[in-house]
Design an enzyme around this catalytic site. Structure first.
Site, PDB file in Angstrom:
ATOM      1  N   LYS A   4    -159.436  42.422 -44.052  1.00 17.65           N
ATOM      2  CA  LYS A   4    -160.226  42.463 -45.286  1.00 17.65           C
ATOM      3  C   LYS A   4    -161.719  42.675 -44.973  1.00 17.65           C
ATOM      4  O   LYS A   4    -162.366  43.538 -45.551  1.00 17.65           O
ATOM      5  CB  LYS A   4    -160.040  41.159 -46.086  1.00 17.65           C
ATOM      6  CG  LYS A   4    -158.583  40.835 -46.424  1.00 17.65           C
ATOM      7  CD  LYS A   4    -158.430  39.553 -47.225  1.00 17.65           C
ATOM      8  CE  LYS A   4    -158.858  38.294 -46.494  1.00 17.65           C
ATOM      9  NZ  LYS A   4    -158.025  37.924 -45.346  1.00 17.65           N
ATOM     10  N   ARG A   6    -157.840  32.750 -54.008  1.00 14.52           N
ATOM     11  CA  ARG A   6    -156.828  32.371 -53.023  1.00 14.52           C
ATOM     12  C   ARG A   6    -155.833  31.372 -53.577  1.00 14.52           C
ATOM     13  O   ARG A   6    -154.956  30.907 -52.858  1.00 14.52           O
ATOM     14  CB  ARG A   6    -157.536  31.711 -51.844  1.00 14.52           C
ATOM     15  CG  ARG A   6    -157.719  32.604 -50.648  1.00 14.52           C
ATOM     16  CD  ARG A   6    -158.531  31.814 -49.662  1.00 14.52           C
ATOM     17  NE  ARG A   6    -158.309  32.172 -48.324  1.00 14.52           N
ATOM     18  CZ  ARG A   6    -159.180  32.840 -47.579  1.00 14.52           C
ATOM     19  NH1 ARG A   6    -160.300  33.286 -48.104  1.00 14.52           N
ATOM     20  NH2 ARG A   6    -158.931  33.046 -46.334  1.00 14.52           N
ATOM     21  N   ARG A  11    -160.549  38.226 -32.074  1.00  9.76           N
ATOM     22  CA  ARG A  11    -161.684  38.684 -32.892  1.00  9.76           C
ATOM     23  C   ARG A  11    -163.016  38.168 -32.330  1.00  9.76           C
ATOM     24  O   ARG A  11    -163.123  37.028 -31.879  1.00  9.76           O
ATOM     25  CB  ARG A  11    -161.519  38.172 -34.320  1.00  9.76           C
ATOM     26  CG  ARG A  11    -162.759  38.441 -35.172  1.00  9.76           C
ATOM     27  CD  ARG A  11    -162.548  38.267 -36.626  1.00  9.76           C
ATOM     28  NE  ARG A  11    -162.040  36.963 -36.996  1.00  9.76           N
ATOM     29  CZ  ARG A  11    -161.647  36.656 -38.223  1.00  9.76           C
ATOM     30  NH1 ARG A  11    -161.701  37.576 -39.171  1.00  9.76           N
ATOM     31  NH2 ARG A  11    -161.187  35.458 -38.497  1.00  9.76           N
ATOM     32  N   ARG A  51    -165.147  32.788 -33.851  1.00 10.06           N
ATOM     33  CA  ARG A  51    -165.163  31.777 -34.922  1.00 10.06           C
ATOM     34  C   ARG A  51    -164.404  30.529 -34.487  1.00 10.06           C
ATOM     35  O   ARG A  51    -163.372  30.628 -33.832  1.00 10.06           O
ATOM     36  CB  ARG A  51    -164.506  32.366 -36.181  1.00 10.06           C
ATOM     37  CG  ARG A  51    -165.511  32.879 -37.182  1.00 10.06           C
ATOM     38  CD  ARG A  51    -164.905  33.707 -38.259  1.00 10.06           C
ATOM     39  NE  ARG A  51    -163.844  33.052 -39.007  1.00 10.06           N
ATOM     40  CZ  ARG A  51    -163.248  33.572 -40.080  1.00 10.06           C
ATOM     41  NH1 ARG A  51    -163.626  34.772 -40.507  1.00 10.06           N
ATOM     42  NH2 ARG A  51    -162.308  32.933 -40.710  1.00 10.06           N
ATOM     43  N   ARG A  65    -154.016  28.134 -41.020  1.00  8.84           N
ATOM     44  CA  ARG A  65    -154.514  29.090 -42.028  1.00  8.84           C
ATOM     45  C   ARG A  65    -153.390  29.959 -42.566  1.00  8.84           C
ATOM     46  O   ARG A  65    -153.335  30.238 -43.762  1.00  8.84           O
ATOM     47  CB  ARG A  65    -155.629  29.948 -41.424  1.00  8.84           C
ATOM     48  CG  ARG A  65    -156.917  29.152 -41.248  1.00  8.84           C
ATOM     49  CD  ARG A  65    -157.875  29.814 -40.291  1.00  8.84           C
ATOM     50  NE  ARG A  65    -158.249  31.148 -40.681  1.00  8.84           N
ATOM     51  CZ  ARG A  65    -158.749  32.045 -39.831  1.00  8.84           C
ATOM     52  NH1 ARG A  65    -158.909  31.746 -38.560  1.00  8.84           N
ATOM     53  NH2 ARG A  65    -159.085  33.235 -40.271  1.00  8.84           N
TER      54      ARG A  65
END
Ligand code: AP5
Ligand code: ZN
Length: 216
Positions: A13, A88, A127, A160, A171
């Site tokens: 996203k 969400r 990431r 992160r 998550r």
């Protein structure tokens, strides 16, 4: 044009939003980015959000809805907006409908990026993000020219705190339990469009762009 990007953590996203907001000249509104900024600045909102974000859990609806409501009323949202990571939950989606209707507008497109769970895990644990400009990279799938250095601004790249294997698991569970039911909410409204998020980054961008231009 008012757009929502949906999809599980790591679906792409944020990566896709970087190109799409440039092309369509609309602001990128990421609730995740808003929480991380508030956490970095240690504001009361940041301290509260940290309790949830660090564990990989969703921040309570009333906090999240308040932030989005305020943000959508800013003048730069007049030409439209791209919501990334909101709504969400069903309550958030209902609140968004009310906010948007109150502004005399509609949600034009809901783009859902779908990606297999194992690939999501690989994407999130690899990431890296630029500390200075927020650009997103991946150590294998989208590496910078120089290790740990942003191609765009030479800023330092970091991982992160919620991108560890354990947090990613939480998550993804939160996504399955609370966010996935939203797909039928938007499907029933008739504005959900599916995009295969497992394709090359540029291919995904081109497909989203065509959908938004009404050419697909
Ligand atoms: P948030 O920041 O929104 O995180 P998320 O939804 O978990 O999404 P991510 O940012 O992890 O993934 P993404 O889909 O943007 O993927 P990306 O493009 O980076 O939320 C964080 C936290 O904030 C939540 O856990 C919650 O606590 C809180 N929060 C936020 N919104 C909330 C809300 N509405 N309600 C309650 N709480 C909320 O890509 C991932 C990686 O893959 C990158 O390395 C990228 O380079 C790579 N990649 C991307 N696309 C491709 C591709 N096509 N091929 C190969 N690699 C790719
Ligand atoms: Zn940068």
């Amino acid at each position: 044009m008012n757009v929502i990007f949906m999809g599980p953590p790591g679906a792409g996203k944020g990566t896709q939003a970087e190109s799409i907001v440039n092309e369509f000249q609309i602001p990128h509104i990421s609730t995740g980015d808003a929480f991380r900024l508030a956490m970095k600045q240690e504001t009361p909102l940041g301290l509260e959000a940290k309790k949830y974000v660090d564990q990989g859990l969703l921040v309570p609806d009333e906090i999240t809805i308040g932030i989005v409501k305020e943000r959508l009323q800013q003048p730069d949202c007049v030409p439209g907006f791209l919501l990334d990571g909101f709504p969400r939950t069903i309550s958030q989606a209902e609140a968004l409908d009310e906010i948007v209707q109150g502004m005399g507008r509609n949600i034009d497109h809901v783009i859902n990026l779908s990606v297999d769970r194992n690939l999501l895990l690989a994407r999130l644990t690899g990431r890296r993000i630029c500390r200075a400009c927020g650009a997103t990279y991946h150590i294998l799938f989208n590496p910078p020219a120089t290790e740990n250095v942003c191609d765009k601004c030479s800023g330092e790249l970091y991982q992160r705190s919620d991108d560890t294997e354990e947090k990613v698991g939480t998550r993804l569970d939160e996504y399955m339990n609370k966010t996935a039911p939203l797909l039928s909410y938007y499907r029933d409204k008739g504005n959900l469009r599916e995009v295969n998020g497992e394709q090359e980054i540029n291919t995904v961008t081109a497909q989203i762009s065509s959908l938004l231009r009404g050419q697909a």
